[in-house]
Write a protein that holds these residues in place. Structure first.
Motif, PDB file in Angstrom:
ATOM      1  N   GLN A  11       0.813  -1.218   0.000  1.00 19.96           N
ATOM      2  CA  GLN A  11       0.000   0.000   0.000  1.00 19.96           C
ATOM      3  C   GLN A  11       0.843   1.263   0.000  1.00 19.96           C
ATOM      4  N   HIS A  12       1.957   1.252   0.737  1.00 12.93           N
ATOM      5  CA  HIS A  12       2.763   2.468   0.872  1.00 12.93           C
ATOM      6  C   HIS A  12       4.218   2.293   0.443  1.00 12.93           C
ATOM      7  N   LEU A  13       4.658   1.071   0.240  1.00 12.52           N
ATOM      8  CA  LEU A  13       6.081   0.815   0.027  1.00 12.52           C
ATOM      9  C   LEU A  13       6.249  -0.270  -1.031  1.00 12.52           C
ATOM     10  N   ASN A  14       7.308  -0.140  -1.827  1.00  5.41           N
ATOM     11  CA  ASN A  14       7.543  -1.084  -2.911  1.00  5.41           C
ATOM     12  C   ASN A  14       9.009  -1.502  -2.913  1.00  5.41           C
ATOM     13  N   LEU A  15       9.248  -2.738  -3.351  1.00  4.90           N
ATOM     14  CA  LEU A  15      10.603  -3.287  -3.419  1.00  4.90           C
ATOM     15  C   LEU A  15      10.850  -3.836  -4.815  1.00  4.90           C
ATOM     16  N   ASP A  16      11.940  -3.400  -5.432  1.00  2.07           N
ATOM     17  CA  ASP A  16      12.395  -3.933  -6.711  1.00  2.07           C
ATOM     18  C   ASP A  16      13.737  -4.611  -6.468  1.00  2.07           C
ATOM     19  N   TYR A  17      13.760  -5.948  -6.605  1.00  2.00           N
ATOM     20  CA  TYR A  17      15.012  -6.678  -6.400  1.00  2.00           C
ATOM     21  C   TYR A  17      15.533  -7.273  -7.707  1.00  2.00           C
ATOM     22  N   SER A  18      15.190  -6.606  -8.813  1.00  2.00           N
ATOM     23  CA  SER A  18      15.571  -7.097 -10.139  1.00  2.00           C
ATOM     24  C   SER A  18      17.077  -7.207 -10.310  1.00  2.00           C
ATOM     25  N   ALA A 241       6.290  14.197  17.526  1.00  2.00           N
ATOM     26  CA  ALA A 241       4.940  14.743  17.676  1.00  2.00           C
ATOM     27  C   ALA A 241       4.977  16.246  17.898  1.00  2.00           C
ATOM     28  N   LEU A 242       5.996  16.744  18.613  1.00  2.00           N
ATOM     29  CA  LEU A 242       6.116  18.189  18.800  1.00  2.00           C
ATOM     30  C   LEU A 242       6.443  18.889  17.493  1.00  2.00           C
ATOM     31  N   THR A 243       7.122  18.199  16.592  1.00  2.00           N
ATOM     32  CA  THR A 243       7.476  18.783  15.301  1.00  2.00           C
ATOM     33  C   THR A 243       6.309  18.776  14.333  1.00  2.00           C
ATOM     34  N   ILE A 244       5.561  17.668  14.273  1.00  2.00           N
ATOM     35  CA  ILE A 244       4.531  17.530  13.235  1.00  2.00           C
ATOM     36  C   ILE A 244       3.112  17.445  13.787  1.00  2.00           C
ATOM     37  N   GLY A 245       2.956  17.326  15.089  1.00  2.00           N
ATOM     38  CA  GLY A 245       1.632  17.230  15.682  1.00  2.00           C
ATOM     39  C   GLY A 245       1.214  15.797  15.954  1.00  2.00           C
ATOM     40  N   SER A 246       0.312  15.624  16.906  1.00  2.00           N
ATOM     41  CA  SER A 246      -0.123  14.283  17.311  1.00  2.00           C
ATOM     42  C   SER A 246      -0.817  13.534  16.182  1.00  2.00           C
ATOM     43  N   HIS A 247      -1.593  14.241  15.377  1.00  2.00           N
ATOM     44  CA  HIS A 247      -2.314  13.579  14.294  1.00  2.00           C
ATOM     45  C   HIS A 247      -1.344  12.989  13.273  1.00  2.00           C
ATOM     46  N   GLN A 248      -0.369  13.763  12.864  1.00  2.00           N
ATOM     47  CA  GLN A 248       0.587  13.270  11.878  1.00  2.00           C
ATOM     48  C   GLN A 248       1.483  12.178  12.465  1.00  2.00           C
ATOM     49  N   PHE A 249       1.814  12.302  13.750  1.00  2.00           N
ATOM     50  CA  PHE A 249       2.563  11.236  14.406  1.00  2.00           C
ATOM     51  C   PHE A 249       1.742   9.945  14.400  1.00  2.00           C
ATOM     52  N   GLY A 250       0.432  10.082  14.608  1.00  2.00           N
ATOM     53  CA  GLY A 250      -0.448   8.922  14.536  1.00  2.00           C
ATOM     54  C   GLY A 250      -0.456   8.293  13.153  1.00  2.00           C
ATOM     55  N   ARG A 251      -0.347   9.111  12.119  1.00  2.00           N
ATOM     56  CA  ARG A 251      -0.283   8.578  10.750  1.00  2.00           C
ATOM     57  C   ARG A 251       1.010   7.778  10.550  1.00  2.00           C
ATOM     58  N   MET A 252       2.091   8.232  11.159  1.00  2.00           N
ATOM     59  CA  MET A 252       3.337   7.479  11.079  1.00  2.00           C
ATOM     60  C   MET A 252       3.170   6.108  11.734  1.00  2.00           C
ATOM     61  N   LEU A 253       2.497   6.078  12.872  1.00  2.00           N
ATOM     62  CA  LEU A 253       2.217   4.808  13.534  1.00  2.00           C
ATOM     63  C   LEU A 253       1.296   3.935  12.680  1.00  2.00           C
ATOM     64  N   ASP A 254       0.334   4.572  11.993  1.00  2.00           N
ATOM     65  CA  ASP A 254      -0.550   3.814  11.097  1.00  2.00           C
ATOM     66  C   ASP A 254       0.254   3.086  10.025  1.00  2.00           C
ATOM     67  N   GLY A 255       1.209   3.800   9.421  1.00  2.00           N
ATOM     68  CA  GLY A 255       2.007   3.188   8.369  1.00  2.00           C
ATOM     69  C   GLY A 255       2.797   2.003   8.880  1.00  2.00           C
ATOM     70  N   ALA A 256       3.351   2.131  10.085  1.00  2.00           N
ATOM     71  CA  ALA A 256       4.098   1.019  10.669  1.00  2.00           C
ATOM     72  C   ALA A 256       3.182  -0.161  10.953  1.00  2.00           C
ATOM     73  N   GLN A 257       1.991   0.125  11.478  1.00  2.00           N
ATOM     74  CA  GLN A 257       1.068  -0.966  11.786  1.00  2.00           C
ATOM     75  C   GLN A 257       0.599  -1.677  10.522  1.00  2.00           C
ATOM     76  N   GLN A 258       0.403  -0.929   9.448  1.00  2.00           N
ATOM     77  CA  GLN A 258       0.016  -1.559   8.189  1.00  2.00           C
ATOM     78  C   GLN A 258       1.138  -2.452   7.655  1.00  2.00           C
ATOM     79  N   MET A 259       2.393  -2.047   7.867  1.00  2.00           N
ATOM     80  CA  MET A 259       3.505  -2.917   7.480  1.00  2.00           C
ATOM     81  C   MET A 259       3.563  -4.136   8.381  1.00  2.00           C
ATOM     82  N   ASP A 260       3.193  -3.984   9.655  1.00  2.00           N
ATOM     83  CA  ASP A 260       3.104  -5.147  10.541  1.00  2.00           C
ATOM     84  C   ASP A 260       2.147  -6.191   9.957  1.00  2.00           C
ATOM     85  N   GLU A 261       0.988  -5.733   9.494  1.00  2.00           N
ATOM     86  CA  GLU A 261       0.001  -6.643   8.920  1.00  2.00           C
ATOM     87  C   GLU A 261       0.553  -7.301   7.655  1.00  2.00           C
ATOM     88  N   HIS A 262       1.208  -6.517   6.835  1.00  2.00           N
ATOM     89  CA  HIS A 262       1.833  -7.028   5.612  1.00  2.00           C
ATOM     90  C   HIS A 262       2.843  -8.135   5.950  1.00  2.00           C
TER      91      HIS A 262
END
Length: 498
Positions: A11-18, A241-262
């Motif tokens: 969904q967010h990340l791709n790998l090319d090992y050609s 979170a102080l740099t980008i805000g709690s909401h955007q920090f939460g989005r970073m956690l979302d991306g990590a959790q989605q990779m966990d599922e992957h």
């Protein structure tokens, strides 16, 4: 997955090992030989917080920090972490003299510094617009005080807050900087004023924070089952979170959790972290290549090589297996690298034509938005991104295919340098979180393949102990200029010079 090009997309990340020179059958065969029979069970244990660090007899729980039930994921204003972020980013946190806090200095080292510093730099353009208060975040880690020397002249004791970030709350490097800060503020604030309005503690040692004098409301804790180099997802991520805000920090956690599922459920041929791990282990063992260059082609990711160096080398640079038995086979590679476009004018000469073997991970961001600029500047920045991607593709191609010109050996590119391309359409907090989690899972998988514990780090403990002994000798030179302890001729000579 595009089989002919050996590209795996998520969904967010791709790998090319050609350009690894391996077929999927090669990779499957090596994985079957190296992965433990119960790998599926072990990776699910990791994601449930049940995998055991056998050295400490504790479960490994960093993945739980990015779950929807973690402390830092509660709704805004409903927990201490988010309330601190809200107050500081809105300008409503006042210092002891009634002035709003304008600067935050994070004092930490290793896992309490690298991840937060890297992420804050990479994601700062995604800061929430909710706050018009210009909060600046600085990072100090070096025990020699060099970074502190640069930061203190540009901040004001009355408007600066310090985050003391230390899992153990005993780290020598960190408290050397803290003690200097205490000397710096004493002409403006009392120690009580400083502690009650200008200090936040982040640690797994609540008693240590209390004993230091930090009020309970200014203590953020995380579990001692979260390893330092894996702690970016916990309260250690406060500077992000102080740099980008709690909401955007939460989005970073979302991306990590989605990779966990992957990572948890997809088979090898579709699983980006598993492919990175198996290919990397193949290069380390079958090709006997001892190093991996991390080459990001986006300036926002310029600190990633240092972050991944700690993540990988502190985790898998081991000489015993998880049963504490000596091993006689290679484990984690040397991780190094740098910002790709700058590297082209520095170390790429060696990569293309030098003697040594290496592998590489090229990291590319295909598109870039440029919020905050007018149309002309946005267009120019997008063109620069295309230039960076073109250079990335060109160099990874040359490193694999080479460019033989027998009539002029000086211009011969030997090629056959195996490399990956890890790419995303755009850098966002979500795709960034997925990228970091993918590397975490790669390291975990390789640790299992090599039968080592990726969650301890005994290799620096003796150095710390010897440093204490040497410092004692420096501090207690006798009247004849001789150190109290004798180490060796070279060390004793420098101690006397001190």
């Amino acid at each position: 997955m595009l089989e002919n090009n050996q590209v795996v997309e998520s969904q967010h990340l791709n790998l090319d090992y050609s350009f690894q020179g391996l077929t999927l059958e090669d990779i499957r065969a090596f994985a079957a030989k190296k992965l433990p029979d119960n790998f599926d069970e072990l990776r699910l244990q990791l994601l449930k917080g049940e995998f055991v660090n056998q050295t400490e007899n504790k479960c490994v729980t960093h993945t739980l920090c990015r779950s929807f039930h973690s402390v830092v994921r509660a709704g805004n204003g409903k927990n201490r972490f988010n309330e601190i972020v809200r107050l500081l980013r809105s300008g409503k946190w006042l210092g002891a003299t009634g002035k709003p806090i304008t600067d935050v200095v994070n004092i930490g080292v290793g896992g309490s510094d690298l991840g937060s510093m890297m992420s804050s730099f990479a994601l700062k353009e995604f800061a929430d617009d909710a706050s018009l208060h210009n909060l600046k975040v600085h990072f100090v880690s070096s025990m020699d005080g060099g970074q502190l020397y640069a930061v203190l002249p540009i901040v004001d004791p009355e408007t600066t807050l310090f985050i003391i970030a230390s899992k153990s709350f005993t780290t020598t490097d960190t408290f050397a900087n803290v003690n200097t800060v205490k000397s710096w503020i004493e002409h403006t604030l009392s120690e009580d004023q400083w502690l009650t309005r200008h200090v936040i503690g982040v640690s797994a040692n609540n008693q240590g924070m209390t004993d230091f004098g930090i009020p309970p409301a200014q203590q953020l804790s995380f579990g001692d089952t979260v390893g330092g180099r894996y702690s970016i997802w916990s309260a250690i991520g406060l500077p992000i979170a102080l740099t980008i805000g709690s909401h955007q920090f939460g989005r970073m956690l979302d991306g990590a959790q989605q990779m966990d599922e992957h990572f948890a459920y997809l088979p090898l041929e579709q699983n980006i972290p598993m492919l990175m791990a198996v290919i990397g282990a193949y290069n380390r063992e079958s090709r006997q290549i001892n190093n991996l260059a991390i080459l990001p082609y986006d300036g926002r990711l310029r600190y990633m090589p240092s972050y991944l160096q700690q993540l990988d080398m502190e985790s898998n640079g081991k000489q015993t297996n998880f049963r504490n038995e000596p091993i006689d086979y290679p484990t984690g590679p040397i991780i190094w690298g740098g910002f790709g476009p700058n590297g082209q004018h520095a170390f790429f000469q060696h990569l293309h034509q030098g003697y040594d073997e290496f592998t590489a991970d090229f990291i590319a961001i295909l598109h870039r938005n440029a919020p905050g600029f007018d149309f002309g500047v946005q267009t120019s920045l997008r063109e620069q991104q295309r230039l960076a991607v073109a250079n990335c593709l060109a160099h990874r191609r040359l490193m694999w295919f080479g460019d033989a010109q027998p009539e002029d050996p000086r211009h011969h590119y030997r090629g056959q340098r195996p490399n990956n391309l890890i790419f995303m359409d755009e850098l966002t907090p979500t795709s960034f979180g997925a990228l970091l989690a993918a590397y975490e899972h790669k390291v975990f998988t390789q640790g299992l393949m090599w039968q080592i514990n990726s969650f301890d780090q005994p290799g620096v403990e003796l150095g710390k102990k010897v440093a204490v002994d040497i410092l004692a000798a420096i501090d207690h030179i006798d009247i004849d200029g001789q150190p109290e302890g004798t180490f060796d001729a070279s060390t004793d000579h420098i101690i006397r010079r001190m």
